[in-house]
Design a protein around this motif. Structure first.
Motif, PDB file in Angstrom:
ATOM      1  N   ASP A 205       1.886  46.563  61.392  1.00  0.00           N
ATOM      2  CA  ASP A 205       3.236  46.993  61.756  1.00  0.00           C
ATOM      3  C   ASP A 205       3.255  47.446  63.213  1.00  0.00           C
ATOM      4  O   ASP A 205       2.215  47.538  63.876  1.00  0.00           O
ATOM      5  N   SER A 206       4.446  47.723  63.717  1.00  0.00           N
ATOM      6  CA  SER A 206       4.603  48.053  65.136  1.00  0.00           C
ATOM      7  C   SER A 206       3.838  49.320  65.518  1.00  0.00           C
ATOM      8  O   SER A 206       3.334  49.437  66.638  1.00  0.00           O
ATOM      9  N   GLU A 207       3.718  50.255  64.577  1.00  0.00           N
ATOM     10  CA  GLU A 207       2.976  51.488  64.859  1.00  0.00           C
ATOM     11  C   GLU A 207       1.493  51.190  65.066  1.00  0.00           C
ATOM     12  O   GLU A 207       0.866  51.714  66.000  1.00  0.00           O
ATOM     13  N   ASP A 208       0.920  50.336  64.198  1.00  0.00           N
ATOM     14  CA  ASP A 208      -0.489  49.962  64.335  1.00  0.00           C
ATOM     15  C   ASP A 208      -0.731  49.193  65.632  1.00  0.00           C
ATOM     16  O   ASP A 208      -1.717  49.429  66.334  1.00  0.00           O
ATOM     17  N   GLY A 210       1.006  49.324  68.389  1.00  0.00           N
ATOM     18  CA  GLY A 210       1.107  50.262  69.503  1.00  0.00           C
ATOM     19  C   GLY A 210      -0.140  51.119  69.641  1.00  0.00           C
ATOM     20  O   GLY A 210      -0.616  51.377  70.755  1.00  0.00           O
ATOM     21  N   LYS A 211      -0.693  51.540  68.513  1.00  0.00           N
ATOM     22  CA  LYS A 211      -1.905  52.366  68.516  1.00  0.00           C
ATOM     23  C   LYS A 211      -3.091  51.596  69.101  1.00  0.00           C
ATOM     24  O   LYS A 211      -3.872  52.137  69.892  1.00  0.00           O
ATOM     25  N   ARG A 214      -2.639  51.102  72.913  1.00  0.00           N
ATOM     26  CA  ARG A 214      -2.964  52.339  73.642  1.00  0.00           C
ATOM     27  C   ARG A 214      -4.476  52.525  73.726  1.00  0.00           C
ATOM     28  O   ARG A 214      -5.008  52.967  74.757  1.00  0.00           O
TER      29      ARG A 214
END
Length: 229
Positions: A205-208, A210-211, A214
């Motif tokens: 997902d977008s959170e993963d 993004g993580k 980073r």
């Protein structure tokens, strides 16, 4: 007592299930010798610390499989793995997955058994490449003759027996592939590309995503990248 044991058993099942769910399938390109590989439960090679840095900082538990480059990209496309490494960025690969951002830049070279004129100005040569390798984009011949192989080591043998005029390789890989014979081959600069890993848009997902991106930026800023140069 029985109920207590059952409760403990169920709790353990949930605990281990959550651990299994947290693991992420990651394909590692095979045949990359001392550059990157997987055995005995861990990564090894000169690039291993960089990728371990990403997984540590993104708090990811990778579950590695080692496969040929083309198969790894196929697995990424089908969703059988969530990541593939190490991969340089290309337009074709951008259609298959999400590039995680530049971790380091890699130089690519043309390698030949004899001194050749500037390859960018030469036509009619026969080139060797692994299947699905980005090196093809450095070949400027309008109608190139290209022999594709499954394993990197096949290119060395084909060059040795004059079945190819030149092969395209990451500069990091040349010494590992040719060993002591590296002093007998000729190299010409082909180009430079950003390298990192590709992510599955379907599995993450977008959170993963993004993580992980980073983590790539953080690891790129450290001392590990400078040690490659």
């Amino acid at each position: 007592m029985v109920r207590s044991h059952c409760a403990v058993f169920i709790s353990l099942q949930i605990f281990f299930s959550s651990l299994a769910a947290a693991s992420v399938p990651v394909a590692v390109g095979e045949g990359l010798q001392g550059v990157i590989g997987y055995s005995d439960g861990k990564l090894h090679g000169s690039l291993a610390p960089l990728y371990e840095c990403i997984f540590d900082r993104a708090d990811i538990q990778p579950q590695f499989i080692q496969v040929p480059l083309k198969r790894g990209l196929g697995y990424l496309h089908s969703g059988e793995v969530s990541m593939v490494l190490p991969l340089a960025q290309s337009e074709r690969r951008d259609r298959i997955g999400e590039f995680a951002g530049e971790l380091f830049s890699a130089d690519y070279v043309f390698v030949s058994n004899r001194q050749l004129p500037p390859i960018s100005e030469t036509s009619g040569l026969k080139y060797g490449l692994p299947r699905s390798f980005v090196g093809e984009q450095f070949i400027t011949d309008e109608n190139p003759r290209i022999e594709e192989v499954t394993e990197w080591s096949q290119l060395v043998a084909m060059l040795h027996y004059d079945r190819l005029d030149a092969v395209v390789l990451p500069a990091l890989l040349v010494e590992d592939l040719f060993g002591p014979d590296v002093v007998k081959v000729f190299q010409q600069t082909a180009g430079t590309l950003p390298v990192s890993l590709y992510l599955s848009r379907a599995n993450l997902d977008s959170e993963d995503v993004g993580k992980i991106k980073r983590a790539v930026r953080s690891c790129r800023a450290g001392d590990l990248v400078s040690e490659l140069r």
